[in-house]
Design a protein around this motif. Structure first.
Motif, PDB file in Angstrom:
ATOM      1  N   ALA A 198      27.284 -40.975 -27.720  1.00  0.00           N
ATOM      2  CA  ALA A 198      27.998 -42.087 -27.974  1.00  0.00           C
ATOM      3  C   ALA A 198      28.482 -41.927 -29.280  1.00  0.00           C
ATOM      4  CB  ALA A 198      27.239 -43.381 -27.922  1.00  0.00           C
ATOM      5  N   GLU A 215      34.696 -44.257 -30.562  1.00  0.00           N
ATOM      6  CA  GLU A 215      35.106 -45.407 -29.707  1.00  0.00           C
ATOM      7  C   GLU A 215      35.912 -45.146 -28.510  1.00  0.00           C
ATOM      8  OE1 GLU A 215      36.950 -48.676 -32.080  1.00  0.00           O
ATOM      9  OE2 GLU A 215      36.171 -47.812 -33.962  1.00  0.00           O
ATOM     10  N   ARG A 233      34.127 -41.723 -23.719  1.00  0.00           N
ATOM     11  CA  ARG A 233      33.095 -42.376 -22.524  1.00  0.00           C
ATOM     12  C   ARG A 233      31.959 -41.540 -22.062  1.00  0.00           C
ATOM     13  NH1 ARG A 233      32.589 -47.155 -21.463  1.00  0.00           N
ATOM     14  NH2 ARG A 233      31.093 -47.267 -19.592  1.00  0.00           N
ATOM     15  N   ARG A 247      30.436 -48.201 -24.874  1.00  0.00           N
ATOM     16  CA  ARG A 247      31.106 -46.738 -24.710  1.00  0.00           C
ATOM     17  C   ARG A 247      30.310 -46.026 -23.523  1.00  0.00           C
ATOM     18  NH1 ARG A 247      30.839 -44.551 -30.865  1.00  0.00           N
ATOM     19  NH2 ARG A 247      31.867 -46.428 -31.605  1.00  0.00           N
TER      20      ARG A 247
END
Length: 191
Positions: free
Chosen positions: A39, A44, A47, A73
């Motif tokens: 992540a 940001e 995915r 996310r």
């Protein structure tokens, strides 16, 4: 130590493959350490898709991500990784840059619930097919238990059989350590 340990080397492989905005997969969410790492790498606009068959693992991963403020996310699937191609949205097929598997059992949990060679190999095939060229699949193989040894042999045999025109496959391990130390199989999709 000059040589990377198994887990730092796995992270280096992921760092080399993942750019901000990428789609990535944690095929065995476990306690959420790799999901959190991915992540942060994907950023940001990235995915992350994380899978685990144990509800306890999904809860731990969710908690770890929430603490870090990164749960938005990640799509968490209380499902086996062999369902990856069906559960990852089609818009991310062809965009996946990395996937990681930690094979064996969830630490400090029920040791009878283990990854299986058939589902692992099926998941690797699916992820390889929906991965972008240059993407990498990292398999950390814990084989110090009976079923782990069976899975190790099947996964190594499968990986060794991949067409060299389609994939680069490497094995990273320490060969002088006692007690069946884990090792890595990394599969890079050729472009």
């Amino acid at each position: 130590m000059t040589l990377d340990g198994i887990l730092p080397f796995a992270q280096k492989l992921l760092e080399n493959a993942v750019s901000p905005g990428d789609a990535v997969v944690d095929a065995t969410a476990g306690n959420g350490h790799d999901t959190l790492f991915l992540a942060n790498l994907a950023g940001e606009s990235g995915r992350i898709y994380a899978f685990d068959v144990q509800k306890q693992a999904i809860e731990k991963t969710s908690g770890r991500l929430s603490e870090a403020g990164l749960l938005n996310r990640v799509s968490l699937f209380h499902a086996g990784h062999e369902q990856a191609a069906a559960l990852i949205p089609a818009l991310d097929h062809g965009r996946i840059s990395a996937a990681i598997f930690n094979l064996g059992y969830l630490p400090k949990s029920d040791k009878t619930i283990v990854t299986k060679p058939e589902t692992t190999i099926d998941a690797v095939k699916q992820l390889f097919n929906i991965m972008k060229p240059g993407g990498v699949i990292v398999l950390v193989i814990y084989h110090g238990h009976e079923e782990g040894a069976i899975e190790r042999d099947a996964v190594v045999s499968f990986a060794a059989s991949l067409d060299q025109q389609q994939a680069h496959v490497m094995r990273y391990e320490f060969i002088n350590q006692a007690n069946n130390p884990p090792f890595i199989i990394a599969i890079e999709k050729r472009g």
